[in-house]
Design an enzyme around this catalytic site. Structure first.
Site, PDB file in Angstrom:
ATOM      1  N   TYR A 155      14.006  98.798  33.351  1.00 38.57           N
ATOM      2  CA  TYR A 155      15.142  98.168  34.053  1.00 38.57           C
ATOM      3  C   TYR A 155      15.612  99.069  35.200  1.00 38.57           C
ATOM      4  O   TYR A 155      16.095  98.603  36.227  1.00 38.57           O
ATOM      5  CB  TYR A 155      16.270  97.859  33.062  1.00 38.57           C
ATOM      6  CG  TYR A 155      17.220  96.788  33.550  1.00 38.57           C
ATOM      7  CD1 TYR A 155      16.774  95.507  33.816  1.00 38.57           C
ATOM      8  CD2 TYR A 155      18.572  97.069  33.738  1.00 38.57           C
ATOM      9  CE1 TYR A 155      17.650  94.519  34.256  1.00 38.57           C
ATOM     10  CE2 TYR A 155      19.451  96.088  34.182  1.00 38.57           C
ATOM     11  CZ  TYR A 155      18.982  94.820  34.436  1.00 38.57           C
ATOM     12  OH  TYR A 155      19.850  93.860  34.888  1.00 38.57           O
ATOM     13  N   LYS A 162      23.772  97.544  37.979  1.00 40.26           N
ATOM     14  CA  LYS A 162      24.680  96.813  37.088  1.00 40.26           C
ATOM     15  C   LYS A 162      25.872  97.691  36.681  1.00 40.26           C
ATOM     16  O   LYS A 162      26.979  97.182  36.486  1.00 40.26           O
ATOM     17  CB  LYS A 162      23.935  96.318  35.842  1.00 40.26           C
ATOM     18  CG  LYS A 162      22.899  95.236  36.122  1.00 40.26           C
ATOM     19  CD  LYS A 162      23.482  93.998  36.790  1.00 40.26           C
ATOM     20  CE  LYS A 162      22.534  92.820  36.771  1.00 40.26           C
ATOM     21  NZ  LYS A 162      22.977  91.721  37.647  1.00 40.26           N
TER      22      LYS A 162
END
Ligand code: NAD
Length: 258
Positions: A155, A162
């Site tokens: 990720y 995020k």
């Protein structure tokens, strides 16, 4: 009467019928909202326009969030058409595929900038233009993932984006509270979408996730859409600056596969 009857909302980030944004749009329309959509480029316009028409969309206009000119043009069209706005869903993220595999330490400066610009700064950019239209208060909602607070394999830079996005939610919420505008995020469990397919090993992640959640299942598009409805509607009138997990209980479980 639906919980969004008489409300006008922008849904940014529909790519196809598997998009999280589309699930939110379908449910918001069912609850009585009048909706506006964006698309990025001609290829996506061909997918988004027919979908938007099925929900009698008032606005379907181009908007690439990296372009200030397109941001200005989009919101000026919204102002002309509606003169006001009640809610906005920001369901947009992007990172180069090369930065979504292998070691995070290899992330290039340009890939870092791109991911943070599209996936985080864009919330600030749309909020600044949406807020003047929210004359009677409103609700801004974005989508995030647990990779912000845990190091999820592959990720990588999106996790950093995020984390910045969730912090942005808190700063915007603090800025906009006096104007009656709430800002929240839904942190969704993994769902197979176009954006997710860019993450290396995503299929394996889905299989393992299911076994590690409290509910022993993956989340559905509907699970996320329904919680989004709560956050964009008056049902959550006292809630702002929150990251609301819709993850089948993954965060509170030990993450062990049983
Ligand atoms: P998706 O591919 O359907 O949606 C992503 C959207 O971002 C697309 O519509 C795309 O056009 C848009 N986008 C990308 N670059 C853009 C730009 N420059 N300008 C404007 N729009 C741009 O995938 P999705 O999974 O529905 O993603 C929506 C949001 O949900 C993202 O923020 C994603 O990180 C988040 N999310 C997804 C999952 C998941 O597992 N799918 C989990 C948690 C959070």
């Amino acid at each position: 009467m639906g919980i969004l009857q008489g409300k006008k909302g922008l849904i940014l980030g529909v790519a196809n019928e598997r998009s999280i944004a589309w699930s939110i749009a379908r449910l918001a329309h069912r609850e009585g909202a009048t909706l506006g959509f964006n698309f990025v480029g001609e290829a996506l316009e061909k997918r988004v326009r027919p979908l938007a028409e099925t929900l009698d969309a008032d606005i379907v206009e181009p908007l690439d969030v990296t372009s200030d000119a397109q941001l200005d043009a989009f919101f000026s069209k919204v102002e002309k058409k509606w003169g006001g706005l009640d809610f906005l869903v920001h369901s947009i993220a992007f990172a180069n595929k090369a930065s979504l595999r292998g070691r995070f330490i290899e992330t290039s400066r340009s890939d870092f900038h791109l991911a943070l610009d599209v996936s985080c700064y864009s919330l600030v950019a749309v909020a600044r233009r949406a807020v003047p239209l929210m004359k009677e208060g409103g609700s801004l909602l974005t989508l995030t993932y647990i990779g912000s607070i845990r190091a999820v394999p592959n990720y990588n830079v999106m996790g950093v984006a995020k984390a910045a996005l969730e912090s942005t939610v808190r700063y915007l919420a603090s800025d906009l509270g006096t104007e009656g505008i709430r800002v929240n995020a839904v942190s969704a469990g993994p769902i197979k979408t176009l954006a997710a397919s860019g993450i290396s090993g995503f299929k394996e992640l889905l299989t393992n996730y299911e076994k590690a959640t409290a509910l022993k299942r993956n989340v559905s598009l509907d699970d996320v859409g329904k919680s989004a409805l709560y956050l964009v509607s008056d049902l959550s009138s006292g809630v702002t600056g929150e990251v609301h997990y819709v993850d089948a209980g993954f965060r509170i479980s030990l993450g062990l596969i049983r």
